[in-house]
Scaffold this motif. Structure first.
Motif, PDB file in Angstrom:
ATOM      1  N   GLN A  21       0.839  -1.202   0.000  1.00  0.00           N
ATOM      2  CA  GLN A  21       0.000   0.000   0.000  1.00  0.00           C
ATOM      3  C   GLN A  21       0.872   1.250   0.000  1.00  0.00           C
ATOM      4  OE1 GLN A  21      -1.947   0.919   3.716  1.00  0.00           O
ATOM      5  NE2 GLN A  21      -3.736   1.768   2.669  1.00  0.00           N
ATOM      6  N   GLU A  81     -12.294  -4.536  -5.765  1.00  0.00           N
ATOM      7  CA  GLU A  81     -12.779  -3.221  -5.356  1.00  0.00           C
ATOM      8  C   GLU A  81     -12.031  -2.073  -6.055  1.00  0.00           C
ATOM      9  OE1 GLU A  81     -13.108  -2.555  -1.146  1.00  0.00           O
ATOM     10  OE2 GLU A  81     -14.277  -4.364  -0.826  1.00  0.00           O
ATOM     11  N   THR A  82     -11.015  -2.391  -6.845  1.00  0.00           N
ATOM     12  CA  THR A  82     -10.264  -1.365  -7.573  1.00  0.00           C
ATOM     13  C   THR A  82     -11.174  -0.670  -8.569  1.00  0.00           C
ATOM     14  OG1 THR A  82      -8.172  -2.520  -7.300  1.00  0.00           O
ATOM     15  CG2 THR A  82      -8.322  -0.971  -9.141  1.00  0.00           C
ATOM     16  N   ARG A 107      -9.972   4.243  -6.699  1.00  0.00           N
ATOM     17  CA  ARG A 107      -9.131   3.627  -5.671  1.00  0.00           C
ATOM     18  C   ARG A 107      -8.412   2.429  -6.272  1.00  0.00           C
ATOM     19  NH1 ARG A 107     -13.420   1.548  -1.600  1.00  0.00           N
ATOM     20  NH2 ARG A 107     -14.901   2.463  -2.979  1.00  0.00           N
ATOM     21  N   THR A 109      -7.170  -1.114  -4.828  1.00  0.00           N
ATOM     22  CA  THR A 109      -7.328  -1.947  -3.644  1.00  0.00           C
ATOM     23  C   THR A 109      -6.468  -3.202  -3.785  1.00  0.00           C
ATOM     24  OG1 THR A 109      -9.586  -1.147  -3.404  1.00  0.00           O
ATOM     25  CG2 THR A 109      -8.987  -3.095  -2.131  1.00  0.00           C
ATOM     26  N   LYS A 119      -7.590  -5.968   3.470  1.00  0.00           N
ATOM     27  CA  LYS A 119      -7.459  -5.183   2.251  1.00  0.00           C
ATOM     28  C   LYS A 119      -6.788  -3.875   2.597  1.00  0.00           C
ATOM     29  CE  LYS A 119     -11.768  -6.982   0.422  1.00  0.00           C
ATOM     30  NZ  LYS A 119     -12.284  -7.088  -0.906  1.00  0.00           N
ATOM     31  N   CYS A 121      -6.104  -0.003   0.581  1.00  0.00           N
ATOM     32  CA  CYS A 121      -6.416   0.754  -0.627  1.00  0.00           C
ATOM     33  C   CYS A 121      -5.807   2.148  -0.565  1.00  0.00           C
ATOM     34  CB  CYS A 121      -7.925   0.822  -0.862  1.00  0.00           C
ATOM     35  SG  CYS A 121      -8.896   1.322   0.550  1.00  0.00           S
ATOM     36  N   GLU A 136      -9.436  -2.253   5.300  1.00  0.00           N
ATOM     37  CA  GLU A 136     -10.754  -2.892   5.349  1.00  0.00           C
ATOM     38  C   GLU A 136     -11.529  -2.483   6.595  1.00  0.00           C
ATOM     39  OE1 GLU A 136      -8.407  -5.260   8.103  1.00  0.00           O
ATOM     40  OE2 GLU A 136      -7.931  -4.606   6.088  1.00  0.00           O
ATOM     41  N   LYS A 144     -18.436  -1.893  -0.829  1.00  0.00           N
ATOM     42  CA  LYS A 144     -16.975  -1.950  -0.726  1.00  0.00           C
ATOM     43  C   LYS A 144     -16.583  -1.970   0.748  1.00  0.00           C
ATOM     44  CE  LYS A 144     -16.546  -0.761  -5.203  1.00  0.00           C
ATOM     45  NZ  LYS A 144     -16.892  -1.766  -6.125  1.00  0.00           N
ATOM     46  N   CYS A 146     -13.200  -1.532   1.748  1.00  0.00           N
ATOM     47  CA  CYS A 146     -12.052  -0.653   1.959  1.00  0.00           C
ATOM     48  C   CYS A 146     -12.489   0.775   1.669  1.00  0.00           C
ATOM     49  CB  CYS A 146     -10.901  -1.081   1.054  1.00  0.00           C
ATOM     50  SG  CYS A 146      -9.309  -0.395   1.556  1.00  0.00           S
TER      51      CYS A 146
END
Length: 147
Positions: A21, A81-82, A107, A109, A119, A121, A136, A144, A146
């Motif tokens: 991250q 979730e990206t 985002r 993720t 997770k 992000c 998360e 979502k 995150c």
């Protein structure tokens, strides 16, 4: 050791996620800084290639194919979730010469290949190029976790 091993594996997975991250965040910051410094449009690009998540920072005029790609830890993968803009399997965030983001926002993720709920992000959330990191949460927001 049967009790300690799963806890240790979870701890190392979280450490890998945190490191990845931070690398993603730094890549986006580098693109923003380069855009202002060089007075030109720059972008941070992300992809999965050969089961590795990779990132590159390059001028917008350079195609991602020819960019200098760096790999994140081999245990990291992109999560569904990206929401960053993508084209041909490459997610990107673009900054103009003032360091402002070219919409759309989104985002990136990350999660581990072992799965689980962990997770991490990095959000691109305003025209001014505001970046923030998150992890998360137990309850989803707009589907979502995150946020």
């Amino acid at each position: 050791s049967a009790i300690a091993a799963p806890a240790w594996l979870h701890f190392t997975d979280i450490q890998r996620l945190n490191t990845a991250q931070y690398q993603v965040y730094q890549a986006m910051q580098a693109a923003k800084s380069n855009a202002k410094l060089k007075n030109a449009d720059w972008q941070a690009s992300f992809r999965e290639q050969n089961q590795l998540v990779q990132w590159a920072v390059h001028p917008e005029t350079v195609t991602p194919v020819t960019a200098n790609w760096q790999s994140l830890d081999s245990n990291i993968r992109l999560d569904d979730e990206t929401t960053l803009q993508s084209s041909n399997g490459v997610y990107k965030v673009e900054f103009n010469f003032k360091g402002h983001v070219k919409p759309p926002f989104g985002r990136l993720t990350l999660t581990t290949k072992q799965g689980g709920k962990a997770k991490r992000c990095v959000f691109v959330s305003t025209l001014l190029g505001t970046l923030r990191m998150a992890k998360e949460n137990p309850n989803p927001e707009n589907g979502k976790y995150c946020y």
